[in-house]
Design a protein around this motif. Sequence first.
Motif: not given
Length: 290
Positions: A47-51, A165-167, A183-191, A201-206
């Motif tokens: 996640g991120r603070a924007a959520h 496509e992400v959503r 809501a899950r689609g929106e969650f991932f669109a924001r990251v 994704p802005v994060f590393s899956r590792r």
Amino acid sequence: MAERVDRLDVTGSGGVRLVAWEFAESPGKRRAAAGRPGVLLLHGLMGRAAHWAEVASRLAGRYRMVGLDQRGHGDSAKPAEGPFGPETFVADAEAAVEQLGLGPVTLIGHAMGALTAWQLAAIRPDLVRAVVICDMRAAALGAGSQRQWRQWLASWPLPFRGLAEVRRWFAEEDPALDRPRPARGEFFARVMAERPDGWRPVFSRRQILLAREGWAHDAHWEELAQVRCPALVLRGLDGELGRAEAQEMVRVLPRGSYADIPDAGHLAHLERPEEWRERVEKFLAEAEAV
């Protein structure tokens, strides 16, 4: 709606650069918010603070609302080798509370952020006035859970061609879904961020797996029992925290209480923000009255 009015820099454990965001009703009201009780919002894994923006807007009139991008997430630093253990996330949250002058603070955490919240409350009772635990289990999840996550992360059809496509994939097409969850689609669109080859994704899956390793194998009942401030265990009825375990968490907490949100899952604060606010606001009012 509150808007994200300011970026706040925090130096986390080991000197890692962290970013927090302060939410207020309007830019001109940030100064007034400085005298209100502090709330630190801690997002969950990936996640991120924007959520937190929508629910923060509903509480900003009475509280100073600050969301932290935790290490490895959002705009905060993502150190290649971590560390990403639970104690590091706790130390980062502690640094944010102290450096931003939020204490005594109410910690509102979702999933991994909820674990961080109750662990900080256990070791720094002087710093924490109340805790809201949103859909986080105290029981160990086990090695099998970590393997499932590794396989799921590897299944993502990266790169995505666009946010639509992400959503669609995370809300409808992901085989891990039990039913469509917008809501899950929106969650991932924001990251997600646009890269030369598409959206990733802005994060590393590792690093996400490393962070999860720190709490997937261990139970956390002992720390829960050490939380002396008022604590609310809040779950969506269709979330990952079952009713029986939630009620046991309330029993273990010295000052625990329980609330749930019908027709909501793991992301209850995004799926049912008004109902989420009602439960949290009621709890905070009762905690302040004690």
